[in-house]
Scaffold this active site. Sequence first.
Site, PDB file in Angstrom:
ATOM      1  N   ASP A 190     -13.305  23.358 -32.415  1.00 15.57           N
ATOM      2  CA  ASP A 190     -12.179  23.524 -33.341  1.00 15.57           C
ATOM      3  C   ASP A 190     -11.017  23.963 -32.603  1.00 15.57           C
ATOM      4  O   ASP A 190     -11.032  25.118 -31.960  1.00 15.57           O
ATOM      5  CB  ASP A 190     -12.548  24.696 -34.385  1.00 15.57           C
ATOM      6  CG  ASP A 190     -11.385  24.994 -35.275  1.00 15.57           C
ATOM      7  OD1 ASP A 190     -10.808  23.975 -36.162  1.00 15.57           O
ATOM      8  OD2 ASP A 190     -10.850  25.908 -35.173  1.00 15.57           O
ATOM      9  N   GLU A 274     -12.207  16.939 -33.803  1.00 15.00           N
ATOM     10  CA  GLU A 274     -11.444  16.431 -35.194  1.00 15.00           C
ATOM     11  C   GLU A 274     -10.602  15.395 -34.677  1.00 15.00           C
ATOM     12  O   GLU A 274      -9.791  15.591 -33.420  1.00 15.00           O
ATOM     13  CB  GLU A 274     -10.825  17.696 -35.844  1.00 15.00           C
ATOM     14  CG  GLU A 274     -11.484  18.689 -36.362  1.00 15.00           C
ATOM     15  CD  GLU A 274     -10.685  19.708 -37.106  1.00 15.00           C
ATOM     16  OE1 GLU A 274     -10.649  19.853 -38.403  1.00 15.00           O
ATOM     17  OE2 GLU A 274     -10.152  20.705 -36.528  1.00 15.00           O
ATOM     18  N   CYS A 327     -17.566  26.522 -46.748  1.00 14.08           N
ATOM     19  CA  CYS A 327     -18.745  27.287 -46.480  1.00 14.08           C
ATOM     20  C   CYS A 327     -19.543  26.789 -45.672  1.00 14.08           C
ATOM     21  O   CYS A 327     -20.275  25.799 -46.157  1.00 14.08           O
ATOM     22  CB  CYS A 327     -18.998  28.229 -47.508  1.00 14.08           C
ATOM     23  SG  CYS A 327     -20.351  29.158 -47.206  1.00 14.08           S
ATOM     24  N   CYS A 330     -23.404  27.852 -47.763  1.00 18.01           N
ATOM     25  CA  CYS A 330     -23.786  27.042 -49.146  1.00 18.01           C
ATOM     26  C   CYS A 330     -22.837  25.952 -49.334  1.00 18.01           C
ATOM     27  O   CYS A 330     -23.294  24.985 -50.398  1.00 18.01           O
ATOM     28  CB  CYS A 330     -23.566  28.108 -50.201  1.00 18.01           C
ATOM     29  SG  CYS A 330     -21.630  28.326 -50.284  1.00 18.01           S
ATOM     30  N   CYS A 346     -17.087  33.997 -49.017  1.00 22.16           N
ATOM     31  CA  CYS A 346     -17.401  33.103 -49.837  1.00 22.16           C
ATOM     32  C   CYS A 346     -18.192  33.594 -51.170  1.00 22.16           C
ATOM     33  O   CYS A 346     -18.671  34.834 -50.830  1.00 22.16           O
ATOM     34  CB  CYS A 346     -18.520  32.230 -49.103  1.00 22.16           C
ATOM     35  SG  CYS A 346     -18.912  30.738 -50.233  1.00 22.16           S
ATOM     36  N   CYS A 348     -20.873  33.198 -52.090  1.00 19.32           N
ATOM     37  CA  CYS A 348     -22.441  33.323 -51.921  1.00 19.32           C
ATOM     38  C   CYS A 348     -22.539  34.681 -51.055  1.00 19.32           C
ATOM     39  O   CYS A 348     -23.788  35.195 -50.857  1.00 19.32           O
ATOM     40  CB  CYS A 348     -22.906  32.269 -50.859  1.00 19.32           C
ATOM     41  SG  CYS A 348     -22.220  31.865 -49.523  1.00 19.32           S
ATOM     42  N   ASP A 355     -12.165  30.126 -37.644  1.00 17.69           N
ATOM     43  CA  ASP A 355     -12.486  29.111 -36.520  1.00 17.69           C
ATOM     44  C   ASP A 355     -13.962  28.931 -36.272  1.00 17.69           C
ATOM     45  O   ASP A 355     -14.256  27.652 -36.089  1.00 17.69           O
ATOM     46  CB  ASP A 355     -11.556  29.618 -35.091  1.00 17.69           C
ATOM     47  CG  ASP A 355     -10.048  29.956 -35.447  1.00 17.69           C
ATOM     48  OD1 ASP A 355      -9.436  29.133 -36.341  1.00 17.69           O
ATOM     49  OD2 ASP A 355      -9.664  30.830 -34.533  1.00 17.69           O
TER      50      ASP A 355
END
Length: 398
Positions: A190, A274, A327, A330, A346, A348, A355
């Site tokens: 990333d 990316e 996330c 999940c 999150c 969850c 990052d």
Amino acid sequence: MKPEQVKRAFKYRFHPTSEQAAELSRTFGCVRKVYNLALEARTVAWYQRQERINYNATSVMLTQWKKTQELAFLSEVSSVPLQQTLRHLQGAFSNFFEGRAKYPRFKSKKKTRRSAEYTRSAFTYRSGELRLAKMQDRLNIVWSRPLPQGVEPSTVTVSQDSAGRWFVSILCEDTSVKPLPVLDTAVGIDAGITSLVTLSTGEKITNPRHERRDRARLAKAQRVLAKKEKGSRNRDKARLKAAKIHARIADRRRDFLHQLTTRLVRENQTIVIEDLTVRNMVKNRSLARAISDAAWTDMRSMLEYKCAWYGRNLVAIDRWFPSTRLCSACGTIREKLPLNLRAWTCDCGTTHDRDINAACNILAAGLAVTACGAGVRPQRETSRTRQPAAKQETLTAK
């Protein structure tokens, strides 16, 4: 499969004599002149007569130009760099007609890179000594590293940067480049600003911010340059001083990226990145300087050719993949995630570092792309009923 032999360019600095510098400067000027003349001829032929002129036609034109009185100086330099610039123009038009680039532009005396390319018939290389056509003395090259043993250079490119430094790039086949042993490791990357890259392993590599280190010196040099009278000798001196600071920043940045990308390629079999549109991202005036200093495009380019050299896999996932808001535990996608929010929890119950979570999602998406048989370049899916392989696999996985 990777070819057994790789064509590799070895770049060195050299210090020309006054005669060699004058000859090369004339060659640079003639190369620029021929390129602009050929581009003008091809443009006029197309817009006035709807006629396409190829390399062979411009080569005939070059012979005719040398016979005219106003362009007789073209015969004073080696003809090989002039022919090579016509080939480069042909390649530029081929890229334009195939949609890979914009229409070729004229070369500028002040802005265009000063360079000349010599093929095998225009130079001699024996026992570590390089001589170019129209020159009696060898080039005083600083051999910072040796060329591979037993190789014969196929092309030599001489250039001069804005800081006044002279470089020679020697292209040859390097038999020492071989695939590295196959590993079972994969990593997602990333790209960022505070941390230059964050790996899916949890490691963060701090951005050295090379431009910031010399920002005060650069600003002072540019203020001095702005006050000089255009066309004066003092302005040339001030411009050279500012250019040397820019060169110092670029050299440090390039060296750091080479070390980083080499390490990533050696330690991992699969690297997932990316597909960032840096060209559009730098339009943000608040982040343009930081993004440019990070040099994400250069890092990707280095990863691409090093992975090709050493038998590694490079995967680029879709630029619209919500790697930050997804996330990794999940699979829930958060609707909004402000840039100043570096950690989030999150529904969850999992707490994510912004990052690291993005890097993990990038790795999962890249492995999904590989499993689906998609290519390195991300898919451009326009149908509303289908999604790119990276999105489809990652979002359905739990």
